[in-house]
Design a protein around this motif. Sequence first.
Motif, PDB file in Angstrom:
ATOM      1  N   ASP A   1       0.848  -1.193   0.000  1.00 21.19           N
ATOM      2  CA  ASP A   1       0.000   0.000   0.000  1.00 21.19           C
ATOM      3  C   ASP A   1       0.881   1.240   0.000  1.00 21.19           C
ATOM      4  O   ASP A   1       1.570   1.526   0.978  1.00 21.19           O
ATOM      5  CB  ASP A   1      -0.916  -0.001   1.225  1.00 21.19           C
ATOM      6  N   GLY A   2       0.877   1.971  -1.112  1.00 20.70           N
ATOM      7  CA  GLY A   2       1.633   3.200  -1.266  1.00 20.70           C
ATOM      8  C   GLY A   2       1.298   3.788  -2.622  1.00 20.70           C
ATOM      9  O   GLY A   2       0.243   3.487  -3.188  1.00 20.70           O
ATOM     10  N   LEU A   3       2.187   4.617  -3.165  1.00 18.51           N
ATOM     11  CA  LEU A   3       1.962   5.081  -4.533  1.00 18.51           C
ATOM     12  C   LEU A   3       2.027   3.911  -5.501  1.00 18.51           C
ATOM     13  O   LEU A   3       1.386   3.921  -6.550  1.00 18.51           O
ATOM     14  CB  LEU A   3       3.008   6.142  -4.910  1.00 18.51           C
ATOM     15  N   THR A   4       2.808   2.894  -5.156  1.00 21.73           N
ATOM     16  CA  THR A   4       2.779   1.610  -5.858  1.00 21.73           C
ATOM     17  C   THR A   4       1.937   0.646  -5.034  1.00 21.73           C
ATOM     18  O   THR A   4       2.182   0.470  -3.844  1.00 21.73           O
ATOM     19  CB  THR A   4       4.194   1.042  -6.036  1.00 21.73           C
ATOM     20  N   LYS A   5       0.923   0.045  -5.656  1.00 22.20           N
ATOM     21  CA  LYS A   5       0.000  -0.837  -4.947  1.00 22.20           C
ATOM     22  C   LYS A   5       0.069  -2.239  -5.545  1.00 22.20           C
ATOM     23  O   LYS A   5       0.329  -2.419  -6.731  1.00 22.20           O
ATOM     24  CB  LYS A   5      -1.424  -0.298  -5.022  1.00 22.20           C
ATOM     25  N   PHE A   6      -0.208  -3.226  -4.688  1.00 20.87           N
ATOM     26  CA  PHE A   6      -0.161  -4.615  -5.140  1.00 20.87           C
ATOM     27  C   PHE A   6      -0.966  -5.470  -4.183  1.00 20.87           C
ATOM     28  O   PHE A   6      -0.912  -5.288  -2.965  1.00 20.87           O
ATOM     29  CB  PHE A   6       1.300  -5.099  -5.178  1.00 20.87           C
ATOM     30  N   ASN A   7      -1.735  -6.416  -4.741  1.00 19.86           N
ATOM     31  CA  ASN A   7      -2.455  -7.424  -3.961  1.00 19.86           C
ATOM     32  C   ASN A   7      -2.183  -8.778  -4.598  1.00 19.86           C
ATOM     33  O   ASN A   7      -2.272  -8.919  -5.821  1.00 19.86           O
ATOM     34  CB  ASN A   7      -3.965  -7.159  -3.972  1.00 19.86           C
ATOM     35  N   GLY A   8      -1.865  -9.766  -3.770  1.00 19.04           N
ATOM     36  CA  GLY A   8      -1.586 -11.059  -4.356  1.00 19.04           C
ATOM     37  C   GLY A   8      -1.618 -12.197  -3.366  1.00 19.04           C
ATOM     38  O   GLY A   8      -1.942 -12.022  -2.182  1.00 19.04           O
ATOM     39  N   THR A   9      -1.287 -13.376  -3.862  1.00 18.63           N
ATOM     40  CA  THR A   9      -1.258 -14.602  -3.077  1.00 18.63           C
ATOM     41  C   THR A   9       0.165 -15.147  -3.081  1.00 18.63           C
ATOM     42  O   THR A   9       0.819 -15.173  -4.117  1.00 18.63           O
ATOM     43  CB  THR A   9      -2.213 -15.648  -3.671  1.00 18.63           C
ATOM     44  N   CYS A  10       0.637 -15.603  -1.917  1.00 22.71           N
ATOM     45  CA  CYS A  10       2.032 -16.028  -1.762  1.00 22.71           C
ATOM     46  C   CYS A  10       2.149 -17.545  -1.654  1.00 22.71           C
ATOM     47  O   CYS A  10       1.316 -18.200  -1.023  1.00 22.71           O
ATOM     48  CB  CYS A  10       2.642 -15.392  -0.513  1.00 22.71           C
ATOM     49  N   ASP A  11       3.196 -18.063  -2.256  1.00 20.19           N
ATOM     50  CA  ASP A  11       3.583 -19.459  -2.126  1.00 20.19           C
ATOM     51  C   ASP A  11       5.025 -19.518  -1.636  1.00 20.19           C
ATOM     52  O   ASP A  11       5.829 -18.628  -1.942  1.00 20.19           O
ATOM     53  CB  ASP A  11       3.493 -20.186  -3.473  1.00 20.19           C
ATOM     54  N   PRO A  12       5.395 -20.566  -0.886  1.00 19.94           N
ATOM     55  CA  PRO A  12       6.792 -20.683  -0.432  1.00 19.94           C
ATOM     56  C   PRO A  12       7.692 -21.080  -1.593  1.00 19.94           C
ATOM     57  O   PRO A  12       7.306 -21.848  -2.471  1.00 19.94           O
ATOM     58  CB  PRO A  12       6.707 -21.786   0.618  1.00 19.94           C
ATOM     59  N   LEU A  13       8.916 -20.536  -1.581  1.00 18.01           N
ATOM     60  CA  LEU A  13       9.905 -20.922  -2.569  1.00 18.01           C
ATOM     61  C   LEU A  13      10.648 -22.179  -2.148  1.00 18.01           C
ATOM     62  O   LEU A  13      11.254 -22.848  -2.977  1.00 18.01           O
ATOM     63  CB  LEU A  13      10.891 -19.782  -2.806  1.00 18.01           C
ATOM     64  N   ASP A  14      10.668 -22.479  -0.837  1.00 14.66           N
ATOM     65  CA  ASP A  14      11.301 -23.712  -0.385  1.00 14.66           C
ATOM     66  C   ASP A  14      10.500 -24.894  -0.905  1.00 14.66           C
ATOM     67  O   ASP A  14       9.292 -25.002  -0.640  1.00 14.66           O
ATOM     68  CB  ASP A  14      11.349 -23.789   1.150  1.00 14.66           C
ATOM     69  N   GLY A  15      11.154 -25.773  -1.629  1.00 13.56           N
ATOM     70  CA  GLY A  15      10.438 -26.883  -2.247  1.00 13.56           C
ATOM     71  C   GLY A  15      10.062 -27.974  -1.265  1.00 13.56           C
ATOM     72  O   GLY A  15       9.254 -28.844  -1.578  1.00 13.56           O
ATOM     73  N   ASP A  16      10.644 -27.968  -0.050  1.00 13.56           N
ATOM     74  CA  ASP A  16      10.446 -29.092   0.864  1.00 13.56           C
ATOM     75  C   ASP A  16       9.562 -28.769   2.072  1.00 13.56           C
ATOM     76  O   ASP A  16       9.426 -29.583   2.964  1.00 13.56           O
ATOM     77  CB  ASP A  16      11.788 -29.623   1.347  1.00 13.56           C
TER      78      ASP A  16
END
Length: 258
Positions: free
Chosen positions: A240-255
């Motif tokens: 939240d700022g002049l640049t905005k973004f909403n999303g869903t996160c996944d882990p990068l660790d494969g294990d």
Amino acid sequence: MMKLSYSMIAAATFGVAVLWAHSAAAQVTPSDVRDLVGARAAGGEAELAARGYVNTGVQSSDDRKWTYWWNDRRGVCLSVSTVGGRYDSIVSTPAPDCRRGGGASGGGYRPPEFGYGGAGGDYREHIALVCYGEGQKLTNQYRSGYEWDSDKRRYVPKSGYELTRQDYDTSVTVEIDGGRGRIRPAKSMLPPIHSNSDGGWYEISNLSIDRDMIRGQFKLNGANRPKLTIDRRAGRIVLDGLTKFNGTCDPLDGDRKF
């Protein structure tokens, strides 16, 4: 709509040129898949597989779906955006988006500078996330047209740069290690004028981590300091700022999950 002064135009024009040059190098459509833009997704998947790409993940929003494809022989990660059953765009994207990083061919994303690979096998708690979504940023656009001149009592030509908001669909990567963290926005998210980064990474300040939430802030430029919130229960991220973004996160660790 906010207008730019001549001094701002000069600075922003330079910033746009630099940003365009970096973006063109980082996010392009590789020549071996260029013919698949606009193809039906069902046939496109078969073609990508035939050309040596492996599907490594998928994310969806209300109007589109992103799939990520890794070519181990070429070391290329693709981000494929599908709208209405067809491939809307195919661009190269950083290897961690395909769950590859640090030369690894799988089995987890473990950068040594964030606690992995220490002497004696030392381990520190580490969270590495890739978050897919959509948002808005401030950008510079050149416009030309006509406007009413009340003195001349007629329309006169007018052109110049204007600061406007632009929508984007992209991803960000977040890494947290104990009391420090960093975030790597995709180049498509960066404003025309932005602070220097460390290889695309921006330090997260005022970092706060608890069982359910992660909060912090990072600096893109003097006026643009987006606040970061990650809901660990829902796996959702908000900038939240002049640049905005909403999303869903996944882990990068494969294990493991985070």
